[in-house]
Design a protein around this motif. Structure first.
Motif, PDB file in Angstrom:
ATOM      1  N   VAL A 335      62.703  21.690  17.996  1.00  0.00           N
ATOM      2  CA  VAL A 335      63.822  22.016  17.826  1.00  0.00           C
ATOM      3  C   VAL A 335      64.175  23.018  16.393  1.00  0.00           C
ATOM      4  N   ARG A 336      65.057  23.572  16.294  1.00  0.00           N
ATOM      5  CA  ARG A 336      64.978  24.347  14.978  1.00  0.00           C
ATOM      6  C   ARG A 336      66.073  24.051  14.284  1.00  0.00           C
ATOM      7  N   ALA A 337      65.907  23.433  12.874  1.00  0.00           N
ATOM      8  CA  ALA A 337      67.029  23.070  12.096  1.00  0.00           C
ATOM      9  C   ALA A 337      66.554  23.203  10.606  1.00  0.00           C
ATOM     10  N   ASP A 338      67.661  23.371   9.689  1.00  0.00           N
ATOM     11  CA  ASP A 338      67.331  23.443   8.258  1.00  0.00           C
ATOM     12  C   ASP A 338      66.467  24.556   7.947  1.00  0.00           C
ATOM     13  N   GLY A 339      66.301  25.508   9.068  1.00  0.00           N
ATOM     14  CA  GLY A 339      65.175  26.833   8.568  1.00  0.00           C
ATOM     15  C   GLY A 339      63.871  26.781   8.962  1.00  0.00           C
ATOM     16  N   PHE A 340      63.800  25.737   9.744  1.00  0.00           N
ATOM     17  CA  PHE A 340      61.974  25.466  10.270  1.00  0.00           C
ATOM     18  C   PHE A 340      62.228  24.611  11.563  1.00  0.00           C
ATOM     19  N   TRP A 341      61.103  24.965  12.175  1.00  0.00           N
ATOM     20  CA  TRP A 341      60.872  24.287  13.489  1.00  0.00           C
ATOM     21  C   TRP A 341      60.462  22.880  13.337  1.00  0.00           C
ATOM     22  N   THR A 342      60.742  21.692  14.086  1.00  0.00           N
ATOM     23  CA  THR A 342      60.442  20.477  14.124  1.00  0.00           C
ATOM     24  C   THR A 342      60.188  20.066  15.579  1.00  0.00           C
ATOM     25  N   CYS A 343      58.998  19.389  15.724  1.00  0.00           N
ATOM     26  CA  CYS A 343      58.625  18.706  16.857  1.00  0.00           C
ATOM     27  C   CYS A 343      58.004  17.249  16.754  1.00  0.00           C
ATOM     28  N   ALA A 344      58.677  16.274  17.333  1.00  0.00           N
ATOM     29  CA  ALA A 344      58.418  14.794  17.103  1.00  0.00           C
ATOM     30  C   ALA A 344      56.902  14.755  18.022  1.00  0.00           C
ATOM     31  N   ILE A 355      55.773  17.106  13.460  1.00  0.00           N
ATOM     32  CA  ILE A 355      54.897  18.425  12.910  1.00  0.00           C
ATOM     33  C   ILE A 355      56.117  19.382  12.584  1.00  0.00           C
ATOM     34  N   VAL A 356      55.853  20.001  11.624  1.00  0.00           N
ATOM     35  CA  VAL A 356      56.765  21.107  10.892  1.00  0.00           C
ATOM     36  C   VAL A 356      56.185  22.501  11.072  1.00  0.00           C
ATOM     37  N   LEU A 357      57.008  23.487  11.495  1.00  0.00           N
ATOM     38  CA  LEU A 357      56.436  24.791  11.613  1.00  0.00           C
ATOM     39  C   LEU A 357      57.432  25.709  10.722  1.00  0.00           C
ATOM     40  N   ALA A 366      56.611  31.310  24.693  1.00  0.00           N
ATOM     41  CA  ALA A 366      55.098  30.857  24.665  1.00  0.00           C
ATOM     42  C   ALA A 366      54.763  30.289  23.503  1.00  0.00           C
ATOM     43  N   ASP A 367      55.427  30.863  22.412  1.00  0.00           N
ATOM     44  CA  ASP A 367      54.857  30.133  21.008  1.00  0.00           C
ATOM     45  C   ASP A 367      55.540  28.864  21.067  1.00  0.00           C
ATOM     46  N   ARG A 368      56.625  28.558  21.327  1.00  0.00           N
ATOM     47  CA  ARG A 368      57.394  27.473  21.375  1.00  0.00           C
ATOM     48  C   ARG A 368      56.509  26.447  22.243  1.00  0.00           C
ATOM     49  N   ARG A 369      56.023  26.780  23.409  1.00  0.00           N
ATOM     50  CA  ARG A 369      55.211  25.608  24.170  1.00  0.00           C
ATOM     51  C   ARG A 369      53.737  25.507  23.541  1.00  0.00           C
ATOM     52  N   LEU A 370      53.412  26.573  22.807  1.00  0.00           N
ATOM     53  CA  LEU A 370      52.008  26.451  22.175  1.00  0.00           C
ATOM     54  C   LEU A 370      52.312  25.246  20.890  1.00  0.00           C
ATOM     55  N   PHE A 371      53.483  25.469  20.408  1.00  0.00           N
ATOM     56  CA  PHE A 371      53.803  24.587  19.227  1.00  0.00           C
ATOM     57  C   PHE A 371      53.802  23.319  19.578  1.00  0.00           C
TER      58      PHE A 371
END
Length: 649
Positions: A335-344, A355-357, A366-371
């Motif tokens: 999910v995108r929040a606070d200006g960056f992407w976060t994945c539990a 993990i934060v991107l 495609a990049d989201r699935r890779l993340f």
């Protein structure tokens, strides 16, 4: 006649001359008005009445022939126009262009003021005006006609042509307010409608209309019907072509999506393999984070369950919010929040971290699935780390148990061996160490020992569970500071009060068992003194700590000061000790003491009189009261150490 000249020509009679003129006029295509003028001309030329009558009959025949010729010419022109229309429609591919061409030809062929076309709507069970030519009314152009309503609705329902010389006054049709209003606003009077048919199916209605009353002839009806037949075929062809083109477009899009998806899967699989190989060969979180950052072209930060940073590459310190972590955990996606992407980072339903991107505003699928796959690999890495840590924790726990058991636990207890085992685990037992015993509500004890283990590891020490309480052995010169820090930090981690008692410092392995006993006494004293949720060592407990540290004979002291009262309560079942506790706890106030005991004030006075008789008249002087109060506290503490509640508790 001129003399000498002879001719066989005979002057035609008036009837013959008139007949010849009419034939010549027919051959020349003269208008009917010239033919009709011949009888009058014959009269003017002096023809006899019977000759005029014959000429009039001949004129009528000539006019009839003229009408037949005109009809054939008109029919021929109409057929040519129909063939031209069919050719034009066959060349059109766009449905809207086909519909516009149809109504334009209908208006031209019938010479009408307005032409329009309606299409049936099977879902709404009505027909609606789709295209108009010559219309000026917006309301008319938006009309919808229910099946059987008005002229058009009747044509759509019955699949038969209908014509009205003047629709406004024609009662053969079911008039409705919206239809009549639209027709009136357009100013239509004479209306002709024919069905657009594909086999037995009616797909719409084609109309020609004038703004003055008009009597549509059978030829006009037949002409519009023929045009409608051609139009229906053209509409069907355009629809089929449009459907085919749409299907082809969708198929091309689907193929492109499939190719992109396949490529994305290939890239994701390749990335997953690269990351997995890193984990399997023993790479740390720093290497995995660097590989993820390179794959996604952004900054990456990896955090533990408690939010502590495990690795960071290409970005400044960044911490995901609780809301974004909860959303990612619930959805199982980045999910995108606070200006960056976060994945539990999840293992089943358990959250292992996050993990934060950063540096990627847009993240294609495609990049989201890779993340998200990177989060799975990170989960695998953290599980491996946890398995290693759990195995190490068992070894560290065994060392802690041996240290706290002391020499009395085994004849083969070897301080040098313990020191060597500690060195292998990164624990330098030659340094001064303190022992801390922590306690919280029973439901949170497993969480407490996990947090304590993490803290002890960070401090270069050991932690584990012993006798139902969490024990830490950590390098420390200030046990009191350690106790307070642990009470605050561990309470914040488990979300509930944590009480910590410490003992130390000590440098020899054979001292740790004694330090553990001292820390346990401090913990018990904190509970007894009503200081649950605090941390302290023996020195911080004042004179009680001194007594605990010196291991004084507490039982003898309590018996000397409080013995007669204890004996009296034991023999008679009275509550003198409980009354003394309430009296001192309430600041030596009789009124507050009786409220705490829920008795009458006279009862409190009588009990204290009994205490005075047992302990002597000076029992409540300042010096005696201090000693008596201390004995009461030590008595309560000794009862807690013995596993029993103190009197009055």
């Amino acid at each position: 006649m001129t003399a000498g000249r002879r001719t066989d020509a005979r002057t035609p009679s008036p009837t013959e001359a008139a007949a010849r003129r009419m034939l010549d006029l027919l051959a020349a295509g003269a208008p009917g008005e010239e033919l009709a003028a011949q009888p009058a001309r014959a009269r003017a030329d002096g023809a006899a009445p019977d000759e005029v009558a014959w000429i009039e009959e001949t004129c009528e025949a000539a006019l009839a022939v003229r009408r037949v010729l005109d009809q054939h010419r008109r029919r021929e022109a109409e057929l040519v126009a129909l063939y031209d229309t069919a050719g034009d429609l066959a060349g059109l591919r766009d449905l809207d262009a086909v519909l516009r061409a149809i109504v334009r030809r209908a208006r031209t062929l019938l010479g009408s003021d307005v032409a329009y076309l309606t299409l049936n709507d099977p879902a709404a069970q009505d027909t609606f005006i789709r295209v108009t030519e010559g219309s000026v009314s917006a309301a008319f152009q938006q009309l919808r006609l229910g099946m059987g309503e008005g002229l058009g609705g009747l044509v759509a329902q019955t699949a038969r042509p209908y014509a009205s010389t003047d629709y406004r006054s024609d009662r053969r049709f079911r008039h409705t307010g919206p239809i009549d209003d639209g027709v009136a606003e357009e100013g239509l009077r004479g209306i002709l409608g024919v069905p657009l048919r594909l086999g037995e199916e009616v797909i719409g209605v084609l109309f020609a209309a004038d703004r003055t009353p008009r009597d549509f002839t059978p030829d006009a009806i037949a002409l519009l019907a023929s045009l409608a037949d051609h139009a229906a075929v053209a509409i069907d062809s355009a629809r089929r072509l449009e459907a085919t083109q749409t299907a082809l477009t969708r198929l091309e899009a689907a193929n492109a999506t499939a190719r992109a998806h396949s490529e994305a899967l290939h890239q994701a699989s390749d990335a997953h393999d690269r990351l997995s190989k890193l984990v399997l060969r023993g790479a740390g979180t720093d290497e995995v984070a660097a590989e993820i950052a390179a794959l996604l072209g952004g900054g990456v930060a990896v955090h533990d369950t408690d939010g502590s940073e495990l690795a960071r590459v290409g970005t400044g310190p960044v911490t995901p919010s609780a809301a974004s972590l909860a959303a990612s955990h619930a959805e199982g996606r980045a999910v995108r929040a606070d200006g960056f992407w976060t994945c539990a980072v999840l293992a089943g339903a358990e959250r292992l971290g996050s993990i934060v991107l950063t540096g990627r505003d847009d993240l294609p699928e495609a990049d989201r699935r890779l993340f998200e796959r990177s989060a799975l690999v990170t989960a695998m890495l953290l599980l491996v780390r946890r398995s290693v840590a759990e195995a190490e924790d068992r070894v560290r726990g065994e060392l802690l148990d041996d240290l706290l058991a002391g020499a009395a636990a085994s004849a083969h207890w070897d301080p040098d061996s313990l020191t060597l085992r500690g060195r292998r685990l990164g624990v330098d037992l030659a340094r001064p160490h303190a022992v801390a015993v922590a306690d919280c509500e029973p439901a949170l004890r497993s969480q407490l020992v996990a947090e304590a283990t993490r803290v002890a590891r960070g401090l270069g020490g050991l932690a584990g569970m012993r006798q139902g309480r969490t024990v830490l052995l950590v390098p420390c010169d200030s046990p009191g500071v350690l106790a307070r820090d642990l009470a605050v930090g561990l309470a914040r981690s488990v979300g509930a009060p944590v009480t910590v008692g410490t003992g130390g410092p000590g440098t020899a392995p054979d001292r740790h068992a004694a330090l553990h006993a001292e820390a346990l006494r401090c913990l018990t004293a904190l509970h007894a003194l009503g200081r649950t949720g605090e941390g302290a060592d023996a020195a911080a407990l004042g004179f009680i700590g001194v007594l605990l540290g010196d291991r004084a004979d507490i039982a003898a002291y309590v018996d000397r000061v409080l013995g007669p009262v204890l004996a009296y309560d034991a023999e008679r079942g009275t509550e003198l000790v409980r009354t003394l506790h309430a009296y001192y706890d309430q600041g030596a106030s009789l009124a507050r003491a009786k409220d705490a005991l829920h008795v009458h004030v006279n009862t409190v006075v009588q009990r204290l009189d009994r205490v005075a008789r047992l302990l002597g008249p000076d029992w409540n002087t300042p010096d005696s009261a201090l000693e008596l109060h201390l004995a009461l506290r030590l008595h309560r503490l000794s009862r807690k150490n013995g596993g029993h509640g103190a009197d009055g508790d």
